[in-house]
Structures are given as C-alpha cells and as structure tokens.
Design a protein around this motif. Structure first.
Motif, short mmCIF file in Angstrom:
data_model
loop_
_atom_site.label_atom_id
_atom_site.label_comp_id
_atom_site.label_asym_id
_atom_site.label_seq_id
_atom_site.Cartn_x
_atom_site.Cartn_y
_atom_site.Cartn_z
N THR A 5 18.01 -30.53 17.96
CA THR A 5 16.88 -30.89 18.84
C THR A 5 17.31 -31.99 19.80
O THR A 5 17.93 -32.98 19.38
CB THR A 5 15.68 -31.39 18.02
OG1 THR A 5 15.34 -30.42 17.03
CG2 THR A 5 14.48 -31.65 18.91
N PHE A 62 26.12 -36.25 11.53
CA PHE A 62 24.94 -36.10 10.69
C PHE A 62 25.42 -35.69 9.31
O PHE A 62 26.14 -34.69 9.18
CB PHE A 62 24.00 -35.05 11.27
CG PHE A 62 23.43 -35.43 12.62
CD1 PHE A 62 22.19 -36.05 12.72
CD2 PHE A 62 24.13 -35.15 13.80
CE1 PHE A 62 21.66 -36.40 13.96
CE2 PHE A 62 23.62 -35.49 15.04
CZ PHE A 62 22.38 -36.12 15.13
N GLU A 89 19.18 -30.51 11.87
CA GLU A 89 18.66 -30.04 10.59
C GLU A 89 19.53 -28.90 10.08
O GLU A 89 20.16 -28.18 10.85
CB GLU A 89 17.22 -29.53 10.75
CG GLU A 89 16.25 -30.58 11.29
CD GLU A 89 14.97 -29.94 11.79
OE1 GLU A 89 13.97 -29.93 11.04
OE2 GLU A 89 14.98 -29.45 12.94
N THR A 109 6.38 -30.78 19.19
CA THR A 109 7.40 -31.76 19.51
C THR A 109 7.09 -32.43 20.83
O THR A 109 6.38 -31.91 21.67
CB THR A 109 8.79 -31.10 19.59
OG1 THR A 109 8.78 -30.10 20.62
CG2 THR A 109 9.18 -30.46 18.28
N ARG A 167 14.73 -27.13 20.88
CA ARG A 167 15.44 -26.81 19.64
C ARG A 167 16.33 -25.59 19.83
O ARG A 167 15.88 -24.56 20.34
CB ARG A 167 14.44 -26.55 18.51
CG ARG A 167 13.78 -27.80 17.96
CD ARG A 167 12.75 -27.45 16.91
NE ARG A 167 12.18 -28.64 16.30
CZ ARG A 167 11.12 -28.61 15.50
NH1 ARG A 167 10.52 -27.45 15.24
NH2 ARG A 167 10.66 -29.72 14.97
N ALA A 183 18.00 -34.97 16.89
CA ALA A 183 17.93 -34.64 15.46
C ALA A 183 18.77 -33.41 15.17
O ALA A 183 18.99 -32.55 16.04
CB ALA A 183 16.47 -34.39 15.04
N TRP A 238 13.85 -26.25 6.41
CA TRP A 238 14.75 -27.09 7.19
C TRP A 238 14.76 -28.52 6.67
O TRP A 238 13.72 -29.08 6.33
CB TRP A 238 14.34 -27.09 8.66
CG TRP A 238 14.56 -25.79 9.35
CD1 TRP A 238 13.62 -24.85 9.65
CD2 TRP A 238 15.82 -25.28 9.82
NE1 TRP A 238 14.20 -23.77 10.28
CE2 TRP A 238 15.56 -24.01 10.40
CE3 TRP A 238 17.12 -25.75 9.81
CZ2 TRP A 238 16.54 -23.22 10.96
CZ3 TRP A 238 18.12 -24.97 10.38
CH2 TRP A 238 17.84 -23.72 10.94
N ARG A 239 15.97 -29.07 6.62
CA ARG A 239 16.14 -30.44 6.13
C ARG A 239 16.85 -31.25 7.21
O ARG A 239 17.94 -30.87 7.66
CB ARG A 239 16.95 -30.46 4.84
CG ARG A 239 17.31 -31.87 4.35
CD ARG A 239 18.24 -31.79 3.15
NE ARG A 239 18.71 -33.11 2.76
CZ ARG A 239 19.62 -33.32 1.80
NH1 ARG A 239 20.14 -32.28 1.15
NH2 ARG A 239 20.01 -34.54 1.50
N GLN A 240 16.24 -32.36 7.63
CA GLN A 240 16.85 -33.21 8.66
C GLN A 240 17.88 -34.14 8.03
O GLN A 240 17.63 -34.75 6.98
CB GLN A 240 15.78 -34.03 9.38
CG GLN A 240 16.32 -34.86 10.53
CD GLN A 240 15.22 -35.47 11.39
OE1 GLN A 240 14.15 -34.88 11.53
NE2 GLN A 240 15.48 -36.64 11.93
N ARG A 288 21.79 -39.77 10.68
CA ARG A 288 22.88 -39.94 11.65
C ARG A 288 23.63 -41.24 11.38
O ARG A 288 23.03 -42.27 11.05
CB ARG A 288 22.32 -39.96 13.07
CG ARG A 288 23.36 -39.85 14.17
CD ARG A 288 22.68 -39.75 15.52
NE ARG A 288 23.52 -39.18 16.55
CZ ARG A 288 23.08 -38.74 17.72
NH1 ARG A 288 21.77 -38.82 17.99
NH2 ARG A 288 23.91 -38.23 18.61
#
Length: 323
Positions: free
Chosen positions: A294, A279, A261, A116, A300, A259, A268-270, A273
């Motif tokens: 994040t 979200f 998730e 990241t 994170r 972000a 993990w699924r983002q 927004r």
C-alpha cells in the motif's frame, strides 16, 4: 417725739411691704415668662447638643469602620452594572469552545482498497518544506534504505526526523534553490543528527545542479513528487530469509510505501517496518506467499509468485499510479 418715730417706722414698713410685693410680682412675671419660653429654649438646646454629639459620633464611626451604604431598590428595567454583568456572564469552558472542523479526508483512487485514505507520515503530498541542502560523497549510491547501487546519482539522504524509520525511503522529492535552479532526487539514505528537519544531504552530483560545491549549504524548498515512468516495482527478500523468518523490501516504487502485508490462513497480516527499510515477519508467517503493498495514497497492489530467494531483486508487472 416717740409718736413721730412711730410714724416714720410705719412708713418704712409699708414701703418695704410695697417693694416686697412689687418684687414678688416682678419675680412672678419673670417666672411666668421663663416658664413660657422654657420648652422652646430647652428643645433647641437639646437639639443642638444632640446634633453635635451625633456629628461627633459619625466622625468617630467613619474613622473606625466603613459607613454603611443605604440600600437602593433597582427597577426591573434598570441596566445592571458592569461588575454584576461580568459576574453573571458564564466563563468559557473547554467543553463549550467551538472546535475547528476536521480537514476533509482524501478520497482514495479507484484501485485503492476500501476505507483507505492518505497514509503519509511527515512528508505529505502537496506540501512545501523549507530547509537547507548540503552535499556528501555518495559512492555507488547505496545507503540506509538498502536499495543497493543506484542507476543514477540523482539521490539524497533525508534528515533523521523526516526519514521517519525509513518511511521516506524511495520517495522522489523536487528540490528548489533560491537562485531558481532545481533537481529531482530519490531518497536512498538517512542523514543523521545534526541534520535538522527539512535538511537534505544531496549527492555531490545532485548538489552541483543547484550551485557550486564550494558553497557547502544552500537554502532550499522541496516537495514530494510522483515521477512519470519509473517502470515496474520489484520485491527482494533479505539475506537469511526462510519460511521461519523473513524480511521483505519493495524496490523501485513510484510513490512512498506506507504498509506491507502478507497473506496468512487467517487473512492479511501487516508487517512492521525497520529503519533499514525491510518489513519483518519474525515467526515466518506469510513468508513466500502473496504480498499486498500500500502506498501513501491508499493504493494497494497484490503480488503473487515471489519465492523466498534471499538478496535477489524479483521484478513484478505492477506499479502505483502517478499522482
């Protein structure tokens, strides 16, 4: 008498013959001289005539068309002319232009996920922004970010451009006026057009820290900050959330959230927004499960045990590190 006449006639005949001979001899001499001199004279006349004709021809040619330039051999060591050098020199192309080196990537903190980097949008750390400050009646401090009533009124509404679909929500910015006064505010609202990029519409309480409200507008410089001790962050499920659909919001975060998730059976699924700072999981995937958040620095945080309780602010025990 006749004899005398004959004598006279004979003398006249002889004289004519003598003059004829002399004339013929003189003529022969003249002819010889002429013949002797004739080649040079004829040649000179012809040369003069040809020169005159040639000159006339050249003048005619010059008047009708360019006169050809005699070719000149250039030695190998001779310096080429400027026009030849310009024609021979290659023109710069897009592929040969040297590109500026890409800026170095920010190394994420130790507690950040691998791979990241800074995830900031328009509002970036370590950057000063120019704009104007205006003032509005903020009421209880609620706004487009959906945080609800604010514990204090040191808040502001970010212009639509820099609001950037709620990316600015919860950001703390330090605002400085030209008179030397300053104030730190939390972004809780959006200032729609005609608010210009760089503009922050401050609560009247925050604006009064910079100058008299009657001024209406103040030139400002502002930048993103990471406050000292805001406590721990909280999570809220939106009204109407269930296992089939849910909206998740992060509250009281130190640094802007980049972000969110949710954990699924496949990993993990983002989630996307919204402009009202939630979200969304449109099909309910991950609703009620573990959440990973994040910030713009790449840190994170994983939160477990957050039940689907619509419109309830549920505290956690974690917070992003200060920057």
């Amino acid at each position: 008498m006749s004899t005398a006449r004959q004598v006279v006639r004979e003398r006249r005949r002889k004289r004519r013959m003598m003059w004829g001979t002399l004339t013929l001899a003189a003529a022969s001499v003249v002819v010889c001289l002429v013949l002797a001199l004739l080649p040079d004279g004829t040649s000179g006349a012809k040369q003069a005539a040809s020169t005159t004709v040639a000159a006339a021809g050249e003048a005619t040619a010059d008047a009708g068309q360019p006169r050809p330039t005699p070719s000149v051999k250039v030695k190998a060591s001779s310096r080429p002319s400027a026009s030849r050098s310009a024609a021979a020199a290659p023109k710069p192309s897009r592929t040969t232009v040297t590109k500026k080196p890409a800026p170095a990537r920010t190394t994420p903190p130790a507690n950040a996920g691998s791979g990241t980097a800074s995830l900031a949008g328009r509002i970036r750390p370590g950057t000063d922004y120019q704009g104007v400050a205006t003032a509005y009646e903020a009421g209880v401090g609620d706004g487009a970010c959906g945080f609800g009533p604010s514990p204090d009124m040191m808040i502001g509404a970010m212009n639509t451009t820099d609001y950037e679909t709620a990316r600015a929500c919860g950001a703390y910015v330090h605002v400085r006026a030209a008179n030397g006064r300053s104030v730190t505010v939390r972004i809780t609202n959006e200032c729609p057009l005609p608010c210009a990029p760089g503009q922050i519409d401050l609560s009247q309480q925050a604006f009064s820290r910079l100058g008299d409200l009657h001024l209406g507008r103040l030139a400002i410089t502002w930048n993103l900050v990471s406050p000292g001790s805001p406590g721990t962050l909280s999570v809220r499920y939106k009204t109407g959330s269930s296992q089939y659909w849910c909206g998740i919001q992060v509250v009281n975060h130190r640094n802007p959230v980049a972000a969110l998730e949710v954990r699924t059976s496949g990993g993990w699924r983002q989630l996307g927004r919204t402009s009202y700072n939630y979200f969304l999981s449109a099909d309910g995937t991950g609703c009620g499960g573990a959440i990973r958040i994040t910030d713009i620095y790449g840190q994170r945080l994983t939160v477990n045990g957050i039940a689907i309780r619509p419109d309830a602010v549920q505290p956690t025990s974690v917070q992003f590190a200060q920057h």
